[in-house]
Design a protein around this motif. Structure first.
Motif, PDB file in Angstrom:
ATOM      1  N   LEU A 111      35.139  13.036  91.540  1.00 40.73           N
ATOM      2  CA  LEU A 111      36.605  12.930  91.543  1.00 40.73           C
ATOM      3  C   LEU A 111      37.060  11.525  91.927  1.00 40.73           C
ATOM      4  O   LEU A 111      38.042  11.010  91.373  1.00 40.73           O
ATOM      5  CB  LEU A 111      37.206  13.965  92.506  1.00 40.73           C
ATOM      6  CG  LEU A 111      37.048  15.421  92.059  1.00 40.73           C
ATOM      7  CD1 LEU A 111      37.512  16.370  93.160  1.00 40.73           C
ATOM      8  CD2 LEU A 111      37.844  15.678  90.774  1.00 40.73           C
ATOM      9  N   LEU A 112      36.364  10.907  92.867  1.00 37.80           N
ATOM     10  CA  LEU A 112      36.691   9.528  93.244  1.00 37.80           C
ATOM     11  C   LEU A 112      36.552   8.603  92.036  1.00 37.80           C
ATOM     12  O   LEU A 112      37.437   7.782  91.752  1.00 37.80           O
ATOM     13  CB  LEU A 112      35.767   9.064  94.379  1.00 37.80           C
ATOM     14  CG  LEU A 112      35.635   7.557  94.627  1.00 37.80           C
ATOM     15  CD1 LEU A 112      36.969   6.971  95.076  1.00 37.80           C
ATOM     16  CD2 LEU A 112      34.566   7.270  95.686  1.00 37.80           C
ATOM     17  N   SER A 113      35.460   8.758  91.293  1.00 36.67           N
ATOM     18  CA  SER A 113      35.255   7.915  90.105  1.00 36.67           C
ATOM     19  C   SER A 113      36.283   8.228  89.032  1.00 36.67           C
ATOM     20  O   SER A 113      36.762   7.328  88.340  1.00 36.67           O
ATOM     21  CB  SER A 113      33.835   8.103  89.574  1.00 36.67           C
ATOM     22  OG  SER A 113      32.913   7.851  90.610  1.00 36.67           O
ATOM     23  N   SER A 114      36.606   9.512  88.903  1.00 37.32           N
ATOM     24  CA  SER A 114      37.648   9.885  87.929  1.00 37.32           C
ATOM     25  C   SER A 114      38.975   9.243  88.296  1.00 37.32           C
ATOM     26  O   SER A 114      39.743   8.820  87.419  1.00 37.32           O
ATOM     27  CB  SER A 114      37.828  11.402  87.888  1.00 37.32           C
ATOM     28  OG  SER A 114      36.616  12.046  87.624  1.00 37.32           O
ATOM     29  N   ALA A 115      39.247   9.171  89.586  1.00 38.14           N
ATOM     30  CA  ALA A 115      40.505   8.559  90.045  1.00 38.14           C
ATOM     31  C   ALA A 115      40.546   7.089  89.636  1.00 38.14           C
ATOM     32  O   ALA A 115      41.566   6.602  89.131  1.00 38.14           O
ATOM     33  CB  ALA A 115      40.645   8.694  91.554  1.00 38.14           C
ATOM     34  N   LEU A 116      39.446   6.394  89.848  1.00 37.88           N
ATOM     35  CA  LEU A 116      39.433   4.969  89.491  1.00 37.88           C
ATOM     36  C   LEU A 116      39.553   4.785  87.985  1.00 37.88           C
ATOM     37  O   LEU A 116      40.274   3.905  87.509  1.00 37.88           O
ATOM     38  CB  LEU A 116      38.178   4.290  90.054  1.00 37.88           C
ATOM     39  CG  LEU A 116      38.149   4.208  91.583  1.00 37.88           C
ATOM     40  CD1 LEU A 116      36.851   3.607  92.091  1.00 37.88           C
ATOM     41  CD2 LEU A 116      39.346   3.419  92.117  1.00 37.88           C
ATOM     42  N   ALA A 117      38.852   5.645  87.226  1.00 41.15           N
ATOM     43  CA  ALA A 117      38.958   5.577  85.757  1.00 41.15           C
ATOM     44  C   ALA A 117      40.408   5.808  85.327  1.00 41.15           C
ATOM     45  O   ALA A 117      40.925   5.152  84.422  1.00 41.15           O
ATOM     46  CB  ALA A 117      38.031   6.607  85.118  1.00 41.15           C
ATOM     47  N   GLU A 118      41.056   6.743  85.993  1.00 36.70           N
ATOM     48  CA  GLU A 118      42.454   7.048  85.661  1.00 36.70           C
ATOM     49  C   GLU A 118      43.362   5.863  85.984  1.00 36.70           C
ATOM     50  O   GLU A 118      44.311   5.579  85.254  1.00 36.70           O
ATOM     51  CB  GLU A 118      42.900   8.292  86.448  1.00 36.70           C
ATOM     52  CG  GLU A 118      44.246   8.847  86.031  1.00 36.70           C
ATOM     53  CD  GLU A 118      44.207   9.576  84.695  1.00 36.70           C
ATOM     54  OE1 GLU A 118      43.112  10.017  84.280  1.00 36.70           O
ATOM     55  OE2 GLU A 118      45.287   9.687  84.074  1.00 36.70           O
TER      56      GLU A 118
END
Ligand code: 2DE
Ligand code: MG
Ligand code: MG
Ligand code: MG
Ligand code: MG
Length: 323
Positions: free
Chosen positions: A115-122
């Protein structure tokens, strides 16, 4: 619930936000999507997305980048909660069992990472390097806050300045980022962005003081009272009481805290002590002072009066909420 007025005002936007969020966490692998679905099935308050959307609207526009901004903060927030429950060994979250309780620590850590990586991708989808920077720095700040909090708990270090330093990093930073991203994507002037940022920081501090007060009372959200003390976290009410009670009384309390003998009776004694010596009252007083500062900032913002009213309602809500 005061937030309903704001939720109504943002109804369409919040629905669209959900669409963006679902799109962002889509995963074809059922082993992963199962856990992700579990995480997001809990009804979060959507407070941070609301802050992004409300602020952008206040500044004059909500654009697709605003939604990506709202999604990035919600994803990062959710990541930190999943990790937080592992760190705090908490088996409840938002009135239901936490990810680590339903699955296990390994999966909770990995889903949090995901989720942390998804947040940065977003955040990249906002196409604004400033926002990517805010989110990257935010991840650092949140982890730093937790690390400092952990160190203080080990050392049983009790002072107000350290307390404020921790809650600035672990909570205020996230609310400030949300509001700032709203203002940036809303097309606000640098001066307005900075006013909103300060407001976000104050909101965040109030929010955490309030959260810490909850620990002194029984709640219906499945959190045992006194949990913070059990974790060695000495929060504002207790800090104040320890510094203002007669020496002999506070020494006794310190002994309990230092011995880490957290029987139910001892926890009860410490909680009662903090209340008796004005700690909870003091925490509320701090909140009121901060809210006065917030009011000054709001009144000076050059935005619609209707939205000022909603911001004020939001402030009331943050402090009257019951969990
Ligand atoms: C909530 O405090 C803490 C929030 C920050 C957590 C940050 C972590 C490190 P509480 P409650 C875990 C960074 C993680 C990243 C970047 C994924 O008082 O009472 O424990 O809701 O909150 O449990
Ligand atoms: Mg926790
Ligand atoms: Mg924690
Ligand atoms: Mg708490
Ligand atoms: Mg909480």
């Amino acid at each position: 619930d005061q937030s309903q007025v704001i939720r109504d005002f943002l109804q369409e936007e919040l629905e669209l936000f959900d669409t963006y969020l679902r799109e962002s966490i889509k995963n074809d692998n059922p082993r992963i999507s199962g856990i992700i679905d579990y995480v997001f099935k809990a009804n979060g308050k959507r407070l941070r997305p609301m802050l992004v959307l409300l602020t952008a609207k206040a500044c004059g526009q909500i654009i697709p980048e605003t939604y990506h901004g709202a999604v990035t903060v919600e994803l990062l927030h959710t990541a930190t909660l999943v990790h937080d429950d592992v760190i705090d060994k908490s088996d409840m979250r938002r009135g239901r069992r936490s990810v680590n309780a339903v699955y296990d620590n390994t999966r909770a850590v990995l889903v949090g990472d995901y989720l942390l990586s998804s947040a940065l991708a977003e955040s990249v989808k906002t196409k604004d390097l400033n926002i990517v920077r805010i989110m990257s720095e935010l991840g650092k700040s949140l982890a730093e806050g937790e690390l400092v909090q952990f160190a203080l708990a080990e050392e049983i270090l009790i002072d107000e300045a350290s307390y404020f330093q921790v809650i600035e990093k672990k909570t205020a930073s996230l609310l400030r980022a949300s509001i700032t991203i709203g203002a940036i994507t809303g097309g606000a002037s640098p001066q307005t962005i900075s006013g909103f940022s300060r407001l976000g920081g104050i909101l965040g501090i109030c929010f955490q003081i309030r959260d810490d007060i909850f620990d002194y009372y029984k709640t219906d959200v499945g959190k045992p009272t006194g949990n913070d003390i059990r974790e060695g976290k000495v929060t504002l009410p207790l800090i104040y009481a320890l510094q203002h009670a007669p020496r002999t009384v506070s020494d006794g309390m310190l002994k309990i805290i230092q011995s880490r003998d957290y029987s139910d009776e001892n926890i009860e004694r410490v909680l009662d002590f903090a209340k008796e010596y004005g700690g909870v009252e003091y925490a509320y007083k701090k909140i009121r002072e901060l809210l006065d500062e917030a009011e000054t900032i709001i009144s000076e913002l050059s935005i619609d009066d209707q939205i000022k009213t909603l911001l004020r309602l939001l402030l009331i809500y943050l402090n009257d909420r019951d969990h």
